[in-house]
Structures are given as C-alpha cells and as structure tokens.
Design an enzyme around this catalytic site. Structure first.
Site, mmCIF file in Angstrom:
data_model
loop_
_atom_site.group_PDB
_atom_site.id
_atom_site.type_symbol
_atom_site.label_atom_id
_atom_site.label_comp_id
_atom_site.label_asym_id
_atom_site.label_seq_id
_atom_site.Cartn_x
_atom_site.Cartn_y
_atom_site.Cartn_z
ATOM 1 N N ARG A 35 41.658 33.063 45.323
ATOM 2 C CA ARG A 35 42.144 32.858 43.953
ATOM 3 C C ARG A 35 41.889 31.432 43.475
ATOM 4 O O ARG A 35 41.726 31.193 42.278
ATOM 5 C CB ARG A 35 43.634 33.204 43.861
ATOM 6 C CG ARG A 35 44.241 33.029 42.479
ATOM 7 C CD ARG A 35 45.519 33.849 42.323
ATOM 8 N NE ARG A 35 46.532 33.488 43.289
ATOM 9 C CZ ARG A 35 47.415 32.476 43.120
ATOM 10 N NH1 ARG A 35 47.366 31.722 42.042
ATOM 11 N NH2 ARG A 35 48.337 32.249 44.047
ATOM 12 N N TYR B 85 42.473 33.800 15.593
ATOM 13 C CA TYR B 85 42.193 35.105 16.192
ATOM 14 C C TYR B 85 43.497 35.906 16.269
ATOM 15 O O TYR B 85 44.530 35.388 16.701
ATOM 16 C CB TYR B 85 41.617 34.825 17.579
ATOM 17 C CG TYR B 85 41.236 35.975 18.454
ATOM 18 C CD1 TYR B 85 40.445 37.020 17.993
ATOM 19 C CD2 TYR B 85 41.618 35.969 19.796
ATOM 20 C CE1 TYR B 85 40.065 38.044 18.842
ATOM 21 C CE2 TYR B 85 41.237 36.983 20.659
ATOM 22 C CZ TYR B 85 40.462 38.026 20.169
ATOM 23 O OH TYR B 85 40.088 39.039 21.019
ATOM 24 N N ASP C 260 39.821 26.546 19.829
ATOM 25 C CA ASP C 260 39.053 27.736 20.174
ATOM 26 C C ASP C 260 37.631 27.474 19.670
ATOM 27 O O ASP C 260 37.351 27.528 18.480
ATOM 28 C CB ASP C 260 39.655 28.980 19.511
ATOM 29 C CG ASP C 260 38.943 30.267 19.926
ATOM 30 O OD1 ASP C 260 37.752 30.188 20.322
ATOM 31 O OD2 ASP C 260 39.545 31.345 19.818
#
Length: 390
Positions: free
Chosen positions: A55, A108, A180
């Site tokens: 991970r 978004y 973003d």
C-alpha cells in the site's frame, strides 16, 4: 529540458526501468526481508520510495509518482483510485472540525457533493465563491478558513480563474491553495509557478487518455507534501500497478494527443462561432470565454473540452440533437481519444454563489481524435434535427 522531451523521459530512470524502456508492473502486498537490518532500513525509509508494504508503493507507483512530480513540479505526488478520491483526500488531509473552506462555484459536481454532504457532517463549513472573484476573495476569508479550492477552467461553463491573485491573498491569510488542474493536464499549466500548494489531476482523463482506467493524483509543495503523503496513506489510499502502468504509457503520448485535441477543437469551435444556433462560445482560447485573459497569461495550450450555449432549445429538440449523433457519444467523462457530447439545461442547479445568465441549454463537447470534418458534419446534422423541433 523541453516539455515534450520531459514527457518521454519522466519516471523512466534506471532505478525503476533497469534496462527496459518502460518501468515494469510490480504487484505486491507483502514485502519480505532477509534480515532484521533490512527490515529496519525499509521501515526507517518507508517514505523515501523504498519497498516497505504494497500500500505504501512499489517500483511501478514510485516511477509514476516521480513522473507526475517532474511534469507538474512540487515535491511529491500521491496516487488515488480516482480523480474524486484525489480531491476528497487532499481536502481531508488538511481540515478538521470547525474549519472553513472556500470552494469555487463552478467546481466538478462530485466535489460540491463532498462539501455539502461529507464535510458538513464532519463539521467543516464550505462557502462557494464566484470563479472570477480574483483578489476580491479576501472578503470571504474567515479566521478559520483553511483551504481555498480552485478549478480552472470550470468543468461545465469554462470560466478561467485568476490563480496568482487568489493565491497571493490566500497565502497572506495562511490558507492552502488547491487547484483541480485536470483540464490543463500536467503540461499546459504549471500550477506551482502560479502560487498553488496542491495540484490535483483526474488522471482518468488526459493522462491515461484511453478511457479505460480510473486514477487520481495530488502533487504538493515541499511544505505540504509530508502531510498529504502521510494522511492519504492513513486513509488507505493506494492504486493498482496495472492501472499505473497504463497511465505511464499514456503519459508518453500526452503531448502529441493534446496538440491534436487542441487543433481539432479550435477548428470545431471556430465553425460553431459562425452558427446561427449558437448564443455564445465557452472555449478558454476564445475571447468570448470568461477569464480568457488569464488563459492567455497562464496556460500554454488548450485541449478538446469546451462548451457553447444555444440561442433556443426545448427538451424535445435537445433529445433529438443528442439521440441522432453518429460520432459524438453521450458520456460523463472526457479526455479519451473519443468525442463526447453532454447537454445541461439548468446550469443554475449546479451553482449557488453565482447566477447563470442564459436561458437555453448549454452543450459541452469533448473533441476527440477523429477526422474533424466528420465531427463537424455530425454536429451540422444535429443542428438540423434541433431546428426541426424549435
């Protein structure tokens, strides 16, 4: 090094690729050690691209992270299983109950849902702001404002923000600036040169480029990278090495794909400007787009995604326009090789701090890599169907 050369070479060092062209896929959960000393070394250096646990990362993820950091700048890049996961985990890494964030009104839609539902439940307040507010954002900053979040251009209506002005004010109040940056991809905007602290990509889109992988990235400055890295790890974020391999392969053609998307989209947008059905064109590279001057100043190119507003529409006419398209298919994503079309008939339902001034439907297009004359012919037939029902 020029950007196109950088795209080809980023993340392909001998450390990751050995003597092959592409860094190989390394799948791993457990990483085993042959001695106590080896295990201690890996544990001590687990944040420094050393194999420790699956991970935390493998050589495949380390190579891709290094590539994204090289292309966007910053000190390091965290990886997530989707663009939305990148947005939500980046925000969660830096807020706690009682904090306040400023979110651009054109964000978004899943970002807005996250703020209104998850953050609210966690005791974090959100205030939405006009994307064109610039330095005027100072009036909205509170003592507990932790993050100022930008998305430029906006997902649907394409407003381009004055990133440096907003960042300057935000930093004067010790706020973290997040962007973003998906529309620009890692090559058409250098966010850290504009004052951004965390740059987020829905790599699902132009980075991957083939509509077959979900992936997100968040790249941070040296100041914020350790917190972003560790908190994302704590929240369990990790990605498939197979997906990362495809994303790294997508990077190698990003420059030429973006250039062709841009060329095709400019031709289609220019054609649309001359159509009687079109009220206004919302393409950042055109003067009619709000914030166009900021696009000219801060971006080195555009892509295939833009919108336009119709002069008149109704439900039946829009349905007829969409249902009969041959090359433009309906879909919620973008950034792949294919052309897409989407209609939004009530833009005001997607915002709360600003009022959309147009009455008729907005059409968002993603211009793919098809022959542009075929795309224009497809749109022309669509306008014929639209006009027949107005």
């Amino acid at each position: 090094m020029k950007k196109q050369t950088q795209i080809i070479n980023a993340g392909r060092g001998k450390k990751w690729a050995s003597n092959v062209v592409n860094p190989p896929v390394t799948r791993a959960s457990t990483v085993v050690f042959n001695s106590v000393e080896e295990m201690k070394h890996a544990t001590k250096n687990k944040t420094n691209q050393v194999m420790f646990y699956g991970r935390r990362g493998t050589s495949t993820s380390f190579a891709f992270s290094e590539a994204m950091t090289s292309l966007e700048g910053g000190a390091g890049c965290a990886l997530y299983p989707s663009g939305t996961a990148a947005i939500t985990n980046a925000v969660l890494s830096f807020v706690e109950s009682g904090d306040h964030i400023l979110m651009v009104d054109t964000a978004y839609e899943p970002t807005r849902d996250f703020c209104n539902k998850m953050l609210k439940k966690l005791g974090v307040e959100t205030t939405y702001y006009d994307p064109l507010i610039g330095a005027g954002i100072e009036a909205l900053i509170q003592d507990n404002t932790r993050i100022v979040f930008l998305e430029s251009p906006g997902s649907i209506t394409m407003e381009v923000q004055d990133i440096p002005s907003i960042a300057k004010v935000a930093h004067q109040h010790d706020c973290i600036v997040m962007l973003d940056n998906t529309w620009a991809s890692p090559i058409n905007c250098q966010p850290f040169e504009l004052g951004v602290d965390v740059s987020i990509q829905a790599a699902t889109k132009y980075v991957v480029g083939h509509s077959d992988v979900m992936l997100g990235t968040a790249t941070a400055t040296e100041k914020y990278w350790p917190t972003l890295r560790e908190n994302s790890y704590i929240m369990g974020q990790c990605t498939s090495p197979d997906d990362l391999y495809l994303a790294a392969r997508g990077l190698r053609t990003l420059g030429v794909r973006m250039a062709q998307h841009e060329k095709n989209a400019i031709k289609v947008a220019t054609w649309l400007q001359g159509r009687d059905e079109v009220e206004t064109l919302l393409h950042p590279a055109f003067e009619s787009c709000p914030g166009h001057a900021f696009f000219k100043r801060d971006f080195t190119g555009s892509n295939g995604l833009f919108s336009f507003v119709l002069k008149a529409s109704n439900n039946d006419a829009i349905t007829s326009l969409l249902d009969g398209m041959e090359h433009f298919k309906m879909g919620y994503s973008w950034g792949g090789f294919e052309s897409l079309i989407l209609a939004v008939q009530n833009v005001n339902a997607l915002r709360s701090a600003t009022t959309w001034p147009y009455k008729a439907a907005l059409i968002r297009l993603h211009i793919g890599l098809e022959d542009v004359d075929d795309l224009i012919a497809d749109l022309e037939r669509g306008f014929e169907r639209l006009n027949a029902l107005l």
